[in-house]
Design a protein around this motif. Structure first.
Motif, PDB file in Angstrom:
ATOM      1  N   GLU A 192      15.430  11.252 -13.600  1.00  0.00           N
ATOM      2  CA  GLU A 192      15.752  10.106 -12.754  1.00  0.00           C
ATOM      3  C   GLU A 192      15.076  10.238 -11.384  1.00  0.00           C
ATOM      4  OE1 GLU A 192      20.168   8.920 -14.498  1.00  0.00           O
ATOM      5  OE2 GLU A 192      19.978  10.616 -13.117  1.00  0.00           O
ATOM      6  N   MET A 193      15.057  11.439 -10.848  1.00  0.00           N
ATOM      7  CA  MET A 193      14.366  11.662  -9.589  1.00  0.00           C
ATOM      8  C   MET A 193      12.873  11.326  -9.715  1.00  0.00           C
ATOM      9  SD  MET A 193      16.378  12.694  -7.124  1.00  0.00           S
ATOM     10  CE  MET A 193      15.194  13.429  -5.997  1.00  0.00           C
ATOM     11  N   ALA A 194      12.327  11.475 -10.915  1.00  0.00           N
ATOM     12  CA  ALA A 194      10.901  11.261 -11.122  1.00  0.00           C
ATOM     13  C   ALA A 194      10.480   9.804 -10.941  1.00  0.00           C
ATOM     14  CB  ALA A 194      10.497  11.746 -12.517  1.00  0.00           C
ATOM     15  N   PHE A 195      11.407   8.861 -11.144  1.00  0.00           N
ATOM     16  CA  PHE A 195      11.004   7.458 -10.974  1.00  0.00           C
ATOM     17  C   PHE A 195      11.341   6.899  -9.584  1.00  0.00           C
ATOM     18  CE2 PHE A 195      15.119   6.799 -13.385  1.00  0.00           C
ATOM     19  CZ  PHE A 195      15.824   6.152 -12.382  1.00  0.00           C
ATOM     20  N   ILE A 196      11.843   7.740  -8.701  1.00  0.00           N
ATOM     21  CA  ILE A 196      12.108   7.304  -7.327  1.00  0.00           C
ATOM     22  C   ILE A 196      10.785   7.239  -6.559  1.00  0.00           C
ATOM     23  CG2 ILE A 196      13.328   7.806  -5.174  1.00  0.00           C
ATOM     24  CD1 ILE A 196      15.178   7.086  -7.492  1.00  0.00           C
ATOM     25  N   SER A 197      10.466   6.097  -5.986  1.00  0.00           N
ATOM     26  CA  SER A 197       9.198   5.940  -5.261  1.00  0.00           C
ATOM     27  C   SER A 197       9.353   6.364  -3.805  1.00  0.00           C
ATOM     28  CB  SER A 197       8.732   4.475  -5.329  1.00  0.00           C
ATOM     29  OG  SER A 197       9.601   3.653  -4.563  1.00  0.00           O
ATOM     30  N   GLU A 198       8.273   6.822  -3.210  1.00  0.00           N
ATOM     31  CA  GLU A 198       8.306   7.215  -1.809  1.00  0.00           C
ATOM     32  C   GLU A 198       8.438   5.995  -0.892  1.00  0.00           C
ATOM     33  OE1 GLU A 198       8.482  10.125  -0.251  1.00  0.00           O
ATOM     34  OE2 GLU A 198       8.680  11.084  -2.222  1.00  0.00           O
TER      35      GLU A 198
END
Length: 212
Positions: free
Chosen positions: A131-137
């Motif tokens: 889930e953290m992997a799809f969080i955008s900067e």
């Protein structure tokens, strides 16, 4: 203060926000309380929690359009329910706002949170690595709050204790916008429930809401 925001979800489901600008005494006068509730409010007196408790109950009365006593209890899991009225309800609050969601046709859950940078420090407590992997900067803080509010809304809708945000509630990838939805699933024991959680950024607050 009147209702600050109101949204109809379907024919018998809606949520609303109340901006708490009143003093506690002013809110208290708008309520009818039984002896148990009066004793409970005395324990909360002079705290922000007291204003939140009053604010959600005043908003509930406004949404149900009644001047009669509302028998609102909390079950053993902490989920609020109405004893004599045919509505499922969910309550939330954050800083200056109270939020209430009601429905006649199914369980609901709502969460409101003021957007703050600190959520980044605890993100790994409620999100898994995938889930953290799809969080955008680009919109990292806002998207993290969508994830938190979505999981909290599902937790409230399900209404059972001992549900882990990281281990039992799974979010599918999504791109953050000012409003939208997130597909999610609750997996715990024999429970396997799909949800579509809606979210809305309202000023510097994030709202997640869902109906089962």
């Amino acid at each position: 203060m009147a209702i600050a925001y109101r949204q109809q979800i379907d024919d018998d489901t809606e949520f609303a926000l109340w901006k708490i600008e009143e003093e506690a005494d002013e809110l208290y006068k708008q309520l009818q309380l039984d002896d148990t509730e009066k004793a409970y409010t005395k324990q909360l007196s002079k705290s922000k929690r007291y204003l939140h408790w009053l604010g959600t109950r005043v908003l509930l009365r406004k949404m149900l359009k009644t001047e009669e006593y509302i028998d609102c209890k909390v079950d053993t899991h902490g989920k609020p329910y109405l004893v004599t009225l045919p509505y499922h309800i969910s309550l939330s609050h954050s800083f200056d706002y109270a939020a209430v969601m009601i429905s006649k046709s199914g369980p609901v859950g709502i969460d409101i949170e003021q957007i703050k940078q600190k959520v980044e420090r605890i993100a790994d407590k409620f999100l898994r690595p995938d889930e953290m992997a799809f969080i955008s900067e680009k919109n990292k803080i806002e998207q993290l709050y969508v994830c938190w509010c979505a999981k909290e809304a599902i937790y409230k809708c399900n209404g059972q204790k001992e549900v882990s945000f990281a281990d039992n509630i799974f979010l599918k990838p999504f791109h953050f916008e000012g409003h939208g939805n997130v597909d999610a699933r609750l997996l715990k024991g024999e429970k396997n429930i799909d949800y579509q959680v809606n979210y809305l950024q309202y000023n510097d607050y994030m709202i997640g809401y869902v109906k089962e």
